[in-house]
Design a protein around this motif. Structure first.
Motif, mmCIF file in Angstrom:
data_model
loop_
_atom_site.group_PDB
_atom_site.id
_atom_site.type_symbol
_atom_site.label_atom_id
_atom_site.label_comp_id
_atom_site.label_asym_id
_atom_site.label_seq_id
_atom_site.Cartn_x
_atom_site.Cartn_y
_atom_site.Cartn_z
ATOM 1 N N SER A 189 -22.749 44.564 15.022
ATOM 2 C CA SER A 189 -21.488 44.580 14.281
ATOM 3 C C SER A 189 -20.525 45.519 15.004
ATOM 4 O O SER A 189 -20.909 46.258 15.896
ATOM 5 C CB SER A 189 -21.705 45.049 12.841
ATOM 6 O OG SER A 189 -22.160 46.387 12.833
ATOM 7 N N ALA B 275 -13.973 41.473 9.655
ATOM 8 C CA ALA B 275 -13.152 42.338 8.812
ATOM 9 C C ALA B 275 -11.939 42.795 9.600
ATOM 10 O O ALA B 275 -11.994 42.929 10.817
ATOM 11 C CB ALA B 275 -13.964 43.547 8.356
ATOM 12 N N GLY C 93 -19.433 37.609 10.513
ATOM 13 C CA GLY C 93 -18.575 38.143 9.472
ATOM 14 C C GLY C 93 -17.451 38.859 10.190
ATOM 15 O O GLY C 93 -17.670 39.468 11.241
ATOM 16 N N GLY D 68 -14.953 47.393 7.111
ATOM 17 C CA GLY D 68 -14.349 46.790 5.928
ATOM 18 C C GLY D 68 -15.122 45.567 5.470
ATOM 19 O O GLY D 68 -16.058 45.113 6.133
ATOM 20 N N PRO D 69 -14.744 45.008 4.300
ATOM 21 C CA PRO D 69 -15.416 43.801 3.823
ATOM 22 C C PRO D 69 -15.065 42.617 4.718
ATOM 23 O O PRO D 69 -13.930 42.481 5.167
ATOM 24 C CB PRO D 69 -14.854 43.612 2.414
ATOM 25 C CG PRO D 69 -13.545 44.324 2.435
ATOM 26 C CD PRO D 69 -13.693 45.449 3.417
ATOM 27 N N GLY D 70 -16.053 41.789 4.987
ATOM 28 C CA GLY D 70 -15.854 40.692 5.935
ATOM 29 C C GLY D 70 -15.788 39.322 5.297
ATOM 30 O O GLY D 70 -16.210 39.113 4.168
ATOM 31 N N THR D 71 -15.243 38.396 6.062
ATOM 32 C CA THR D 71 -15.209 36.980 5.718
ATOM 33 C C THR D 71 -16.070 36.253 6.731
ATOM 34 O O THR D 71 -16.006 36.549 7.928
ATOM 35 C CB THR D 71 -13.759 36.447 5.793
ATOM 36 O OG1 THR D 71 -12.960 37.196 4.885
ATOM 37 C CG2 THR D 71 -13.694 34.972 5.450
ATOM 38 N N THR E 37 -18.490 42.140 11.267
ATOM 39 C CA THR E 37 -19.297 42.894 10.311
ATOM 40 C C THR E 37 -20.762 42.550 10.495
ATOM 41 O O THR E 37 -21.631 43.321 10.109
ATOM 42 C CB THR E 37 -18.880 42.585 8.864
ATOM 43 O OG1 THR E 37 -19.011 41.184 8.626
ATOM 44 C CG2 THR E 37 -17.452 43.016 8.609
#
Length: 124
Positions: free
Chosen positions: A95, A58, A56, A63-66, A46
């Motif tokens: 990204s 996902a 990041g 999508g939302p990332g970690t 991300t």
């Protein structure tokens, strides 16, 4: 009379076996609580920071990332050899790059890094 003589031994055996079972249960619980867990994660970046040492990730594009710290991780280019240093195969400030990570999840530790990336693969 011999029956009364055997009672202390029976009690000793029962107590010993109960202690053995209890000790095994406690050992299992402690190991489970403190042992690290390894996971292979695939996804899409991300974000890659300017230095290229944090990303990041996902599961799906957009999508939302970690967040993951990748500094010090071994890395591999698409179908290439493994590297232990230098800039990784990830482009800084980008990204959407597909990657696979080998992550160790540390539990019950005072480490600032709860998840440690051991290796990184850039995928096609």
């Amino acid at each position: 009379m011999s029956e009364k003589k055997n009672r202390p031994w029976i009690a000793f055996v029962v107590i010993f076996l109960a202690g053995l079972v209890l000790g095994a249960g406690v050992t299992w619980a402690v190991q489970r609580a403190w042992s690290p867990r390894f996971e292979i994660i695939e996804g899409y970046t991300t974000a890659v920071n300017e230095e290229g040492d944090a990303i990041g990730l996902a599961k799906e594009p957009g999508g939302p990332g970690t967040g993951y710290q990748i500094e010090g991780a071994w890395w591999r280019e698409e179908n290439g050899s493994w590297h232990t240093h230098g800039p990784t195969c990830l482009e800084p400030l980008t990204s959407g790059q597909p990657v696979r990570l080998g992550v160790v999840h540390l539990k019950n530790t005072k480490s600032p890094r709860g998840n440690v990336v051991i290796w990184l693969e850039c995928l096609e």
